[in-house]
Structure formats: structure tokens, C-alpha cells
Design an enzyme around this catalytic site. Structure first.
Site, mmCIF file in Angstrom:
data_model
loop_
_atom_site.group_PDB
_atom_site.id
_atom_site.type_symbol
_atom_site.label_atom_id
_atom_site.label_comp_id
_atom_site.label_asym_id
_atom_site.label_seq_id
_atom_site.Cartn_x
_atom_site.Cartn_y
_atom_site.Cartn_z
ATOM 1 N N ILE A 96 69.266 48.688 -16.782
ATOM 2 C CA ILE A 96 69.309 49.705 -15.719
ATOM 3 C C ILE A 96 68.956 51.096 -16.265
ATOM 4 C CG2 ILE A 96 70.861 50.724 -13.959
ATOM 5 C CD1 ILE A 96 70.330 47.657 -13.610
ATOM 6 N N PRO A 97 68.186 51.904 -15.506
ATOM 7 C CA PRO A 97 67.872 53.275 -15.925
ATOM 8 C C PRO A 97 68.922 54.278 -15.416
ATOM 9 C CG PRO A 97 66.645 52.795 -13.949
ATOM 10 C CD PRO A 97 67.525 51.601 -14.210
ATOM 11 N N TRP A 98 68.821 55.521 -15.910
ATOM 12 C CA TRP A 98 69.852 56.520 -15.616
ATOM 13 C C TRP A 98 69.645 57.281 -14.308
ATOM 14 C CZ3 TRP A 98 66.807 60.614 -15.115
ATOM 15 C CH2 TRP A 98 65.722 60.782 -15.971
ATOM 16 N N ASN A 99 68.488 57.141 -13.672
ATOM 17 C CA ASN A 99 68.225 58.038 -12.535
ATOM 18 C C ASN A 99 68.952 57.631 -11.252
ATOM 19 O OD1 ASN A 99 66.560 55.795 -12.275
ATOM 20 N ND2 ASN A 99 64.876 56.950 -11.380
ATOM 21 N N SER A 147 61.170 52.798 -18.515
ATOM 22 C CA SER A 147 59.893 53.358 -18.967
ATOM 23 C C SER A 147 58.924 52.267 -19.432
ATOM 24 C CB SER A 147 60.148 54.339 -20.104
ATOM 25 O OG SER A 147 60.696 53.642 -21.197
ATOM 26 N N LYS A 164 73.193 45.692 -18.208
ATOM 27 C CA LYS A 164 73.246 46.669 -19.312
ATOM 28 C C LYS A 164 73.030 48.040 -18.678
ATOM 29 C CE LYS A 164 71.339 48.986 -22.148
ATOM 30 N NZ LYS A 164 71.497 50.466 -22.201
ATOM 31 N N GLU A 183 59.938 47.055 -13.403
ATOM 32 C CA GLU A 183 59.753 48.196 -12.495
ATOM 33 C C GLU A 183 59.653 49.424 -13.383
ATOM 34 O OE1 GLU A 183 59.311 47.999 -9.399
ATOM 35 O OE2 GLU A 183 60.479 46.370 -8.521
ATOM 36 N N GLU A 212 53.780 60.977 -16.554
ATOM 37 C CA GLU A 212 54.953 61.157 -15.702
ATOM 38 C C GLU A 212 55.851 62.255 -16.278
ATOM 39 O OE1 GLU A 212 57.676 57.812 -15.760
ATOM 40 O OE2 GLU A 212 57.832 57.934 -13.587
ATOM 41 N N GLU A 272 72.803 54.560 -21.087
ATOM 42 C CA GLU A 272 73.688 55.328 -21.961
ATOM 43 C C GLU A 272 74.090 56.667 -21.335
ATOM 44 O OE1 GLU A 272 70.811 53.823 -22.663
ATOM 45 O OE2 GLU A 272 70.487 53.664 -24.825
ATOM 46 N N CYS A 284 61.174 57.156 -9.707
ATOM 47 C CA CYS A 284 59.953 56.492 -10.212
ATOM 48 C C CYS A 284 58.818 56.633 -9.215
ATOM 49 C CB CYS A 284 60.250 55.039 -10.518
ATOM 50 S SG CYS A 284 61.123 54.241 -9.187
ATOM 51 N N PHE A 336 58.816 63.135 -14.586
ATOM 52 C CA PHE A 336 60.147 62.685 -14.200
ATOM 53 C C PHE A 336 61.084 63.879 -14.036
ATOM 54 C CE2 PHE A 336 63.369 59.135 -14.246
ATOM 55 C CZ PHE A 336 62.699 58.373 -13.313
HETATM 56 P P1 NAD Z 1 64.209 53.782 -20.646
HETATM 57 O O1 NAD Z 1 63.116 52.790 -20.704
HETATM 58 O O2 NAD Z 1 64.371 54.687 -21.783
HETATM 59 O O3 NAD Z 1 65.623 53.067 -20.480
HETATM 60 C C1 NAD Z 1 65.900 52.169 -19.449
HETATM 61 C C2 NAD Z 1 66.949 51.196 -19.925
HETATM 62 O O4 NAD Z 1 66.388 50.413 -20.980
HETATM 63 C C3 NAD Z 1 68.217 51.842 -20.488
HETATM 64 O O5 NAD Z 1 69.328 51.081 -20.082
HETATM 65 C C4 NAD Z 1 68.015 51.718 -21.992
HETATM 66 O O6 NAD Z 1 69.208 51.665 -22.715
HETATM 67 C C5 NAD Z 1 67.279 50.400 -22.105
HETATM 68 N N1 NAD Z 1 66.499 50.230 -23.327
HETATM 69 C C6 NAD Z 1 65.927 51.184 -24.099
HETATM 70 N N2 NAD Z 1 65.288 50.608 -25.151
HETATM 71 C C7 NAD Z 1 65.461 49.266 -25.029
HETATM 72 C C8 NAD Z 1 65.004 48.143 -25.792
HETATM 73 N N3 NAD Z 1 64.266 48.272 -26.884
HETATM 74 N N4 NAD Z 1 65.347 46.914 -25.346
HETATM 75 C C9 NAD Z 1 66.076 46.745 -24.212
HETATM 76 N N5 NAD Z 1 66.528 47.776 -23.474
HETATM 77 C C10 NAD Z 1 66.222 49.029 -23.869
HETATM 78 O O7 NAD Z 1 64.003 54.535 -19.280
HETATM 79 P P2 NAD Z 1 64.892 55.726 -18.704
HETATM 80 O O8 NAD Z 1 64.534 56.930 -19.485
HETATM 81 O O9 NAD Z 1 66.316 55.332 -18.619
HETATM 82 O O10 NAD Z 1 64.357 55.820 -17.189
HETATM 83 C C11 NAD Z 1 63.274 56.577 -16.840
HETATM 84 C C12 NAD Z 1 62.045 55.716 -16.606
HETATM 85 O O11 NAD Z 1 62.352 54.648 -15.717
HETATM 86 C C13 NAD Z 1 60.932 56.463 -15.943
HETATM 87 O O12 NAD Z 1 59.711 56.154 -16.583
HETATM 88 C C14 NAD Z 1 60.921 55.936 -14.515
HETATM 89 O O13 NAD Z 1 59.719 56.022 -13.849
HETATM 90 C C15 NAD Z 1 61.372 54.553 -14.667
HETATM 91 N N6 NAD Z 1 62.027 54.061 -13.455
HETATM 92 C C16 NAD Z 1 61.370 53.149 -12.689
HETATM 93 C C17 NAD Z 1 61.941 52.671 -11.519
HETATM 94 C C18 NAD Z 1 61.251 51.644 -10.688
HETATM 95 O O14 NAD Z 1 61.879 51.014 -9.854
HETATM 96 N N7 NAD Z 1 59.956 51.418 -10.849
HETATM 97 C C19 NAD Z 1 63.195 53.130 -11.141
HETATM 98 C C20 NAD Z 1 63.834 54.057 -11.932
HETATM 99 C C21 NAD Z 1 63.244 54.518 -13.104
#
Ligand code: NAD
Length: 481
Positions: free
Chosen positions: A148-151, A228, A174, A249, A383, A177, A283, A385
Site C-alpha cells: 500500500i502507498p502513503w497517499n 511507484s 503491508k 497500479e 510525476e 512507512e 496517482c 506528486f
Molecule cells: P513506493 O513505491 O515508494 O512505495 C509503495 C509501497 O511499496 C510502500 O508500502 C513501500 O514500503 C513498498 N516498497 C518499497 N520498496 C519495496 C520493495 N523493494 N519491495 C516491496 N515493497 C516495497 O511509492 P510511494 O512513494 O509510497 O507512493 C507514491 C507513488 O505511488 C506515486 O508514483 C503514485 O503515482 C503511485 N500511486 C499509484 C496509485 C494507483 O492506483 N495507480 C495510487 C496511489 C499511488
């Protein structure tokens, strides 16, 4: 506010093998709480608990209507606790309190929608002549891992968890952070509605540690990732090693094309929501506007008016719906956005409004509009963001489509015009998973959502998403005589 939040594994709250992480309030820059951090051992316990539930049939063998009722009840649980969840979400994420309430309501809506559909996942019979009876069924994959992402931590978990449970999968979530706390209510909800212990596991951990361990775990059967592009690639690689499917996503650089016959006044609302909702950390944000030459100046004036009308302050001080925006999620994300604005200016873009961080504690950035942006600039390709809108010009319809399609992404797109032919032609030509005509973010939980290109693959939301969580089994029966 509780000062320490634990993980939830196999029906019990527990500390993390990797210690704790500080959760910061981006509205003040101060420490909010501590969150337990899972290590690979914790991830293994969670996956094995989910696997045990799956193998037992306690979830997957239920009559779907019973599972569906539990899923629906989880949504009602969230609504019943909205006054507790929304402030925590605001304090950890930065969004206005009224936006946090919208997020919790949106999360509840997923449980309503997929709970209602649990009993609609029907197979079919295939005619093979009088000597056979053949039919298909859809079975859950087993253990669904969701990163899951933080937004939108609450809504993103709800999106995958609701559909996965409705189809009979056990889940390991998961959490991010930066914003792990509000996910605790999914554990409370799972308990309250009577799901078996181990059916829902919620843990926070570092991405490269707990996230990587989860995506590479040999007993995970399906992965949903929102985040991401680089992380998506790492997760898809891990999934490939175990030969399990995943849904990605990822990000976007989505564009609205505004024609000379568009309703410019109505478009003010699209700007307000499209790029300033959740401080642009969406996103599918409208991060580019591609506007016809002849209405460029008039539209920029209106959009600058919208940006300047927004009051930027800590989300917790914004209980009521209105022209307000909160902090970004962290100082690091805000500073990254400011650096991208500065780099864009060096490449020739003009700051029409905003562009600066606020001179107060907290991760605040002024609502920003950049003009004189050209398609080759970094700001038009990457992006941000954040609450940063890039404005580009076009003079011919084909040129607008080419600019809109000219990034590696393809999440959503928009076209604003009074001409139906123009709108349908653009909808056909835009390389994006969803096209909005005359209203950014039109649609809902019911409409499929996902990316073309580097924005990912697979679809969440809508009926489509259900098929991410099931596999087809065909049963061919030879009849006697
Ligand atoms: P991120 O990829 O840094 O982190 C997302 C999640 O992945 C976090 O829980 C993180 O702990 C985990 N993660 C990081 N490294 C990992 C690894 N090596 N293996 C497994 N898990 C790992 O992204 P972010 O910074 O939290 O979120 C922002 C990004 O998410 C932006 O690019 C945004 O566009 C995208 N986003 C997309 C959607 C969608 O539905 N398309 C929705 C929300 C956010």
C-alpha cells in the site's frame, strides 16, 4: 492519540522484529507516534497464518453471500468509527480533515460494492455433446499480498482488501512507512465482523525489507501493488520468480485537453479537484493541462484564481469542506516538488503562481501553476506528486493528442469540449486506462481503473477487479451412456 501502534498478525497485536519507526505529523513536523516494524520473520508468520486459513476452507468454502455480508459489515464498521479514523489519517498524512472523512467514506463504499458482488462470481457450462457435462468455476488464489502507498492508505487498502475477501482470499497487507496508523481499523473491522483469525493481517515494515520479503514469499499466491514504477518493477520481478500474478497500479502524468469550445468556468472545478485534492498526491491527478492557444490566457487567469483562493494550513484545523489544502506527506516529498519547480524554471517554464514552501513548520507547498511548459521538459514528463500543474499549449487537435500521449505513462486522460465528435475521437486516441469527458474524476468505485504503459497493468475497481482475485477451473465430466 496512542503513542505506540502494533502490527496485527494471525488475530493478535504484536511488536515488530525490526523495531519501531517514528510516524511524523506533516502538518507540524513533530513526532506523532511510533509504529512497530515487521521483519522477514513477521512477514512469514503473517503469510503462513493466511495460508492456514485458506487451506482450512474457513473463508473460501463459505457460501458467498455469508462472506459478502461480512465484507459489507466491514464497510459499516469503518463508517461507525469515522470520527476516530479520520483524525488519525489527517495527522499522519496531512490531508484536510474533511478530505480524510471522504477517504474513509470511499473506503467503506468499496466494502459495500464488493460485499454485494460476492455471490455474483458465477461460472458457466460449456456444451460438449451428450456424453459430457462441463462447467467452469472461479476459485480464490489463496494468499493475496497487498502493498500500500502513503497517499490514500485507507482507500487503497480498502480497494484490494474488499475484493480479495469477497472472492475468498486471505490477505496480508503491508502498510506504508509514512502513514501506517489508520490501517489498524481494518484489523478491528475484521475482528468485529467475525472473519477467521489470520484472514486479515496488517503489518508495517520497510519496503526493501518487509515489502520485499512479502512479494518474494513462496506461499503468496497473488500480489496487488500500488506505488511507484521502480518498486512496481521490483515486485513484478519477485512475482515472476514465484510465477504468481500481480496487479500494478503505478504513477501517472495525466493530461486534460481543453479545447477552444470548452466551458472554462466549469473547468475551474476540475482544476480545484484535479490537482489540489490531497495536495496533488493522487496517482490520477490532472498534472498537465494542454490548452488551445486561443483560450490559453483566459484559462490561465482562471486557474491562477483557483490556486490563489485555496487556504493552506494543517489538515486537523480544516474540519469543514471548503477551499482548503493541507500539507504534503513529508518534508522530503515537498522539497522534491520544490526542486522540480526550480529545475522547470531553469528549463524555461514560468511560475504563474505559487512555487514556494510556506514559511511555517510542516510540509506545506503553495498551490502552483507553471506556464510556458513544453512537452520535452522534465516537468512535463515526470510525476511531481504534489500540487503542481504544468500548462502546455496546442493549436491543432492532433497535436493535443500527441502531447497527451507523449509520456511513458497512461493512467487517465481528459478532454474538455462541447463537441461530441471531438470528445469521442479523443477518448479513442488517448492511451490511458480511463478517459474523463468534461469532468475530471468522473466515475466511481464501479468504474474500472488502471494503467496503460508505465502506469501499470491489471484493473482495480469495477467488475473487472474481481477477476484479479480468482482463477478459472474447468471441470469436464464424462457421463455414462
Ligand atoms: P513506493 O513505491 O515508494 O512505495 C509503495 C509501497 O511499496 C510502500 O508500502 C513501500 O514500503 C513498498 N516498497 C518499497 N520498496 C519495496 C520493495 N523493494 N519491495 C516491496 N515493497 C516495497 O511509492 P510511494 O512513494 O509510497 O507512493 C507514491 C507513488 O505511488 C506515486 O508514483 C503514485 O503515482 C503511485 N500511486 C499509484 C496509485 C494507483 O492506483 N495507480 C495510487 C496511489 C499511488
Amino acid at each position: 492519540m496512542k503513542t505506540y501502534w502494533q502490527n496485527y498478525i494471525d488475530g493478535a497485536w504484536c511488536d515488530g522484529g525490526a523495531g519501531r519507526i517514528d510516524v511524523i505529523n506533516p502538518g507540524t513536523g513533530e513526532k506523532l507516534a511510533e509504529q512497530a516494524l515487521a521483519d522477514a520473520g513477521d512477514v512469514d508468520r503473517a503469510v503462513m497464518a493466511a495460508r492456514r486459513v485458506h487451506m482450512s476452507g474457513d473463508l473460501s468454502d463459505l457460501r458467498p453471500v455469508e462472506r459478502g455480508r461480512m465484507v459489507q459489515a466491514m464497510g459499516r464498521f469503518l463508517l461507525d468509527h469515522i470520527d476516530e479514523i479520520a483524525p488519525v489519517l489527517t495527522l499522519e498524512q496531512g490531508k484536510p480533515l474533511w478530505e480524510a472523512r471522504i477517504e474513509v467514506e470511499g473506503a467503506a463504499r468499496y466494502f459495500e460494492y464488493y460485499g454485494n458482488q460476492a455471490e455474483t462470481v458465477e461460472g458457466r457450462s460449456i456444451p460438449l455433446g451428450k456424453d459430457y457435462f462441463d462447467f467452469t468455476t472461479y476459485e480464490p488464489f489463496g494468499v493475496s499480498a497487498q502493498i500500500i502507498p502513503w497517499n490514500y492508505p485507507v482507500e487503497m487498502t480498502a480497494r484490494s482488501l474488499s475484493a480479495a475477501l469477497a472472492t475468498g482470499n486471505s490477505c496480508v497487507i503491508k502498510t506504508p512507512e509514512l502513514t501506517p496508523l489508520s490501517n489498524a481499523w481494518f484489523a478491528h473491522a475484521a475482528e468485529a465482523v467475525g472473519l477467521p483469525k489470520g484472514a486479515v493481517n496488517i503489518l508495517c515494515g520497510l519496503g526493501h525489507e518487509a515489502g520485499a520479503a512479502l512479494s518474494a514469499h513462496p506461499h503468496v499466491n497473488q500480489i496487488v501493488f500500488t506505488g511507484s514504477v521502480p518498486t512496481g518493477i521490483a515486485i513484478a520481478t519477485a512475482a515472476a520468480q514465484n510465477v504468481v500474478p500481480c496487479v500494478l497500479e503505478l504513477g501517472g502524468k495525466s493530461a486534460a485537453i481543453v479545447h477552444d469550445d470548452a466551458d472554462l468556468e466549469a473547468f475551474e472545478t476540475d482544476v480545484r479537484w484535479g490537482i489540489y485534492f490531497n495536495a496533488g498526491q493522487v496517482c490520477s491527478a490532472m498534472s498537465r493541462v494542454i490548452v488551445h492557444d486561443s483560450v490559453h490566457d483566459a484559462l490561465v487567469e482562471r486557474m491562477v484564481g483557483v490556486a490563489q483562493s485555496l487556504i493552506v494550513k494543517p489538515g486537523i484545523d480544516q474540519p469543514d469542506f471548503g477551499p482548503t489544502m493541507g500539507a504534503m506527506v513529508s518534508d522530503a516529498q515537498r522539497d522534491r516538488a520544490v526542486a522540480m519547480i526550480t529545475a522547470a524554471q531553469h528549463e524555461g517554464a514560468t511560475v504563474a503562481t505559487g512555487g514556494h514552501k510556506l514559511n511555517t513548520p510542516g510540509a506545506f507547498l503553495e498551490p502552483t501553476i507553471l506556464t510556458n511548459v513544453t512537452p520535452d521538459m522534465t516537468i512535463a514528463q515526470s510525476e511531481v506528486f504534489g500540487p503542481v500543474l504544468s500548462v502546455l499549449k496546442f493549436s491543432a487537435d492532433d497535436e493535443a493528442i500527441k502531447i497527451a500521449n507523449g509520456t511513458p505513462y497512461g493512467l487517465v486522460g481528459g478532454v474538455f469540449t462541447n463537441n461530441l465528435d471531438r470528445a469521442t475521437s479523443a477518448a479513442r486516441q488517448l492511451r490511458a486506462g480511463q478517459v474523463f469527458v468534461n469532468e475530471w474524476y468522473a466515475g466511481g468505485v464501479e468504474t474500472p481503473f488502471g494503467g496503460y504503459g508505465k502506469s501499470g497493468y491489471g484493473r482495480e475497481k469495477g467488475r473487472e477487479a474481481l477477476w484479479n482475485y480468482v482463477q478459472t477451473k474447468n471441470v469436464a465430466i464424462k457421463l455414462k451412456g
